[in-house]
Structures are given as C-alpha cells and as structure tokens.
Enzyme design. Structure first.
Site, PDB file in Angstrom:
ATOM      1  N   HIS A 143      -2.683  -1.607   2.873  1.00  0.00           N
ATOM      2  CA  HIS A 143      -2.120  -2.673   3.583  1.00  0.00           C
ATOM      3  C   HIS A 143      -1.372  -2.316   4.785  1.00  0.00           C
ATOM      4  O   HIS A 143      -0.262  -2.671   4.937  1.00  0.00           O
ATOM      5  CB  HIS A 143      -1.028  -3.517   2.612  1.00  0.00           C
ATOM      6  CG  HIS A 143      -1.898  -4.023   1.449  1.00  0.00           C
ATOM      7  ND1 HIS A 143      -3.096  -4.513   1.428  1.00  0.00           N
ATOM      8  CD2 HIS A 143      -1.457  -4.443   0.101  1.00  0.00           C
ATOM      9  CE1 HIS A 143      -3.398  -5.179   0.384  1.00  0.00           C
ATOM     10  NE2 HIS A 143      -2.293  -5.149  -0.616  1.00  0.00           N
ATOM     11  N   HIS A 217      -0.446 -12.299   1.421  1.00  0.00           N
ATOM     12  CA  HIS A 217      -0.540 -11.707   0.082  1.00  0.00           C
ATOM     13  C   HIS A 217       0.424 -12.366  -1.005  1.00  0.00           C
ATOM     14  O   HIS A 217       1.155 -11.909  -1.952  1.00  0.00           O
ATOM     15  CB  HIS A 217       0.127 -10.302   0.115  1.00  0.00           C
ATOM     16  CG  HIS A 217      -0.373  -9.219  -0.952  1.00  0.00           C
ATOM     17  ND1 HIS A 217       0.163  -9.277  -2.337  1.00  0.00           N
ATOM     18  CD2 HIS A 217      -1.379  -8.416  -0.809  1.00  0.00           C
ATOM     19  CE1 HIS A 217      -0.543  -8.429  -2.908  1.00  0.00           C
ATOM     20  NE2 HIS A 217      -1.356  -7.580  -2.168  1.00  0.00           N
ATOM     21  N   GLU A 348      -6.745 -12.985  -1.856  1.00  0.00           N
ATOM     22  CA  GLU A 348      -6.613 -12.625  -0.526  1.00  0.00           C
ATOM     23  C   GLU A 348      -8.008 -12.580   0.238  1.00  0.00           C
ATOM     24  O   GLU A 348      -8.817 -11.951   0.276  1.00  0.00           O
ATOM     25  CB  GLU A 348      -6.068 -10.804  -0.357  1.00  0.00           C
ATOM     26  CG  GLU A 348      -4.944 -10.750  -1.370  1.00  0.00           C
ATOM     27  CD  GLU A 348      -4.697  -9.364  -1.631  1.00  0.00           C
ATOM     28  OE1 GLU A 348      -4.705  -8.674  -0.905  1.00  0.00           O
ATOM     29  OE2 GLU A 348      -4.495  -9.010  -3.078  1.00  0.00           O
TER      30      GLU A 348
HETATM   31  C1  BGC Z   1      -4.341  -4.568  -3.861  1.00  0.00           C
HETATM   32  C2  BGC Z   1      -3.837  -4.007  -5.247  1.00  0.00           C
HETATM   33  C3  BGC Z   1      -2.350  -3.834  -4.991  1.00  0.00           C
HETATM   34  C4  BGC Z   1      -1.773  -4.915  -4.487  1.00  0.00           C
HETATM   35  C5  BGC Z   1      -0.116  -4.560  -4.101  1.00  0.00           C
HETATM   36  C6  BGC Z   1      -3.635  -5.752  -3.793  1.00  0.00           C
HETATM   37  O1  BGC Z   1      -4.183  -6.452  -2.667  1.00  0.00           O
HETATM   38  O2  BGC Z   1      -5.630  -4.840  -4.339  1.00  0.00           O
HETATM   39  O3  BGC Z   1      -4.632  -2.837  -5.806  1.00  0.00           O
HETATM   40  O4  BGC Z   1      -1.806  -3.019  -6.033  1.00  0.00           O
HETATM   41  O5  BGC Z   1      -2.463  -5.581  -3.401  1.00  0.00           O
HETATM   42  O6  BGC Z   1       0.620  -4.298  -4.750  1.00  0.00           O
END
Ligand code: BGC
Length: 383
Positions: A143, A217, A348
């Site tokens: 991210h 998210h 997402e």
């Molecule tokens: C991911 C997870 C991650 C989470 C963030 C998601 O987009 O796929 O693996 O733990 O975001 O906390």
C-alpha cells in the site's frame, strides 16, 4: 434554466472540532448548501498533521445520503445509508483524527497509493533500472510503503455541484518518495451522486515512468454495527479467475479458475460459508470479467437483515476482496467497541498485486505524457 442558489455560511462558534495528535485549537466550519436541492458540503477543522490543516468534510446528497471524508489520507470516516432498521454508518472508522493517528491502523477508509497491495520484496526493474522501495509488510512493500497516500495531507476543494456534492483532493508525490521515481500529480474526486452512488475518480500524471495503482480501502459492514461480523453478508464477484498467492500473499503469476473452489462468487454466497477452507481467510485478487462497457458491475455485497446492499462498478481489471482477517480487537471504535476479526471487509478495485514483477499481468506503468484515469462507484441500495 437551472437556478442554483449557493449559500456559503461561516459558522465559527458552533463548529465541532476534534483535535488530532498534533491538533490545533482552531475551530470552524463552513457549509456550501444548494437550497434548491438540499445537498451540501460542510467543512470542519479536524486538527493538523505535518503542520498542515486537516479537515473533515460532510457531503450530504439531496436524498439524504451522507459521506464524511477527510483530506488526511483521503479517509472516508463514515458513510450513512438507510436500511430497514434506520440509517447507519456502513464503514469502519473513528470520529476523531486522533483515532487515525494511532499505531498500525489498517488503512480504515483510506486512499491507497502509489501502489495498492504488494510489490514483492519492494523491488522491481523498469527499463533495466532497478528500484528499491520502502518495505513495510514482512519483506514486501504494501500500500505505498511506510508513508503512503493514506498518511499524507491532501489539498482539498469542495465541488459545488447541486445534484452531486463532491470533494476534490490533490497530492504531489515527489520523485523518490518511498523509492518510486517521478513526480506524480494525483487527483482523486469523491462524488455523492443523485443516484445514491459514492463515486471515486482517480487521475494522475508523472514526469518519469512509474508504477501506479490507486485504490480505496474502506471496510464495509452493512449491519452498521461493527460488533457483528460480516460472515453473514452475501457476496457476488463477476470473475471466473483469481490470482493464487504464496505464503507472503504475493501472486504466483497463475490465473486460476474459481470454478469448484471457495473463490467462486460468480453466484451469490455468504462469506462465512466456505471461509474455513481458505487458509487465513479471503485476501486475494479476483480477475474481473470484461464487458463491452469498461465501467461494469463487478461485485455485489448484501446484508439481508438490514436490506442494505452495495453494487461495485469499476474500470479496473482486478478486485482485492479482503475479509478483515487481521483485525484482532486491538483497535476500538469511538464508541469503545473493538474491531474484531471480520468486523469489516474491503472490496479494493485495483490492478493485480505485484504487477511490476509479473510481465503477464496488465501493466501498471504510467509513462510521462500519459494520463492515469480510473473510476470506481459504490451504488448504495436499500432493499
Ligand atoms: C491487504 C491485506 C492487508 C490489509 C491492510 C489489504 O488490502 O490485502 O493483506 O492486511 O489490506 O491491513
């Protein structure tokens, strides 16, 4: 001729002001109202981060839907949707900026960039040049790195469209940020439409080639009560294939058929129905089926008890369905109720994880002179 009467009101004394960790004491709110239609964008002071003013904007549509969005991280902090049991907030989040400044908040409601999801070992090569990114998830980059777009203060401008109140956010991600090349100019526009959709439109340009994969998210819980889990929600994903992952959640490169597996959501299934068969729970990317219109319906999430439903439309090729597996009750909402495992789920819209290292995946590289442009819509329905 459409007559718009836009009234700007400065309400300095009545403003609610929640100070963040580095919050200031200024209070103030400003409302732009379309008195002919009843939509509005209200701005309140929320605190400061990195010496910059942080605001909380309340977008209210003419049908009374309400989204609260901050220019810190582009966070959606609340999304109120009517149900058979009344109106409820269907996203996980906090009432104050301070909540979001706690350690290890798992991207609640945030805008994600420069690259949504994982890049293996934080490394990739572009035209023979090797790049090393910040690593923040085991040995991988997740991210956008240590300080992704979820942790920066964006420049915000309310969009005064009578029928469709909105918020335009801009951020310049500088050359070298988190290891990425190129000055990336990003614009994200949130709109609460008259058709009861929350639309997110992403635009970006760069001066050097760079991977870009922007997403949102939000953790949805359609019951409006995060003390209930989302395992009873029914999900449909219009995808015949998904990308299987290794232990570090990096796609193996294979596009696997969902048919006959717990990943088959081509017909509606309760999330809890087969989750035990998926090690760790759902945290995978689905390869969305294409349609003639690039902006197509890709997923539907429904809670039969409240009658709330979301339809997800996007131009993106992939969808990460994350069933909130890592939520463990450490964090609690502003009402003190803990966010336990599966208290919310994310849908997402994105390009596939680790695309910069998988030449067979659709490219995420944005070239100078090209325009990054994607749209995702969450249609909010009460049945
Ligand atoms: C991911 C997870 C991650 C989470 C963030 C998601 O987009 O796929 O693996 O733990 O975001 O906390």
């Amino acid at each position: 001729m459409k007559t718009l009467i836009l009234i700007s009101i400065m309400i300095l004394s009545l403003a609610a002001c929640n100070n963040g960790g580095s919050g200031n004491n200024k209070s103030g709110s400003e409302t732009t109202t379309d008195s002919t239609k009843g939509s509005s964008v209200r701005r309140e002071t929320w605190g400061t981060v990195d010496g910059k003013e942080v605001y909380l904007f309340t977008l209210t549509s003419q049908n009374g839907f309400e989204a609260k969005i901050s220019n810190y991280g582009g966070l959606i902090t609340s999304l109120k949707v009517p149900g058979r049991d009344g109106t409820a907030n269907i996203v996980l989040g906090f009432d104050s900026l301070k909540g979001y400044l706690q350690k290890d908040v798992p991207y609640f409601g945030a805008l994600i960039g420069r690259y949504g999801n994982r890049i293996a070992k934080g490394r990739f090569t572009l035209r023979d040049e090797a790049f090393t990114l910040a690593v923040n998830n085991g040995e991988n980059h997740l991210h956008g790195g240590l300080k992704g777009f979820d942790k920066v203060v964006w420049d915000a401008t309310p969009v005064e469209d009578a029928s469709n109140p909105g918020l335009e956010l801009k951020y310049l991600s500088k050359d070298g940020e988190e290891g990425y090349a190129g000055n990336l100019n990003v614009t994200v526009r949130y709109t609460l439409t008259a058709q009861n959709e929350l639309q997110v439109e992403y635009d970006a340009t760069t001066d050097k080639a760079t991977p870009v994969n922007l997403t949102q998210h939000s953790y949805f819980n359609l019951t409006g009560d995060p003390s209930k889990d989302i395992l009873e929600h029914t999900l449909t994903i219009n995808a015949d294939k998904y990308t299987p992952v290794d232990k570090g959640l990096i796609p193996t490169g294979e596009l696997k058929d969902v048919k006959g597996t717990p990943f088959d959501f081509t017909t509606p299934h309760k999330i809890g129905e087969r989750i035990a068969k998926v090690e760790g729970g759902y945290d995978h990317n689905w390869v969305l089926n294409k349609a003639t219109d690039p902006m197509r319906l890709v997923a539907t999430l429904a809670d039969s008890a409240s009658g709330r439903k979301i339809e997800v439309y996007t131009t993106e090729p992939g969808l990460q369905f994350y069933s909130g597996n890592f939520l463990d009750g450490t964090l609690a909402g502003s009402d003190g109720k803990p966010f336990n495992k599966h208290a919310g789920l994310c849908l997402e819209t994105q390009h596939f994880p680790n695309s910069p290292n998988q030449p067979s995946f659709p490219s995420t590289v944005l070239q100078p002179g090209d325009k990054y442009h994607t749209i995702t819509k969450y249609k909010l329905i009460t049945q």
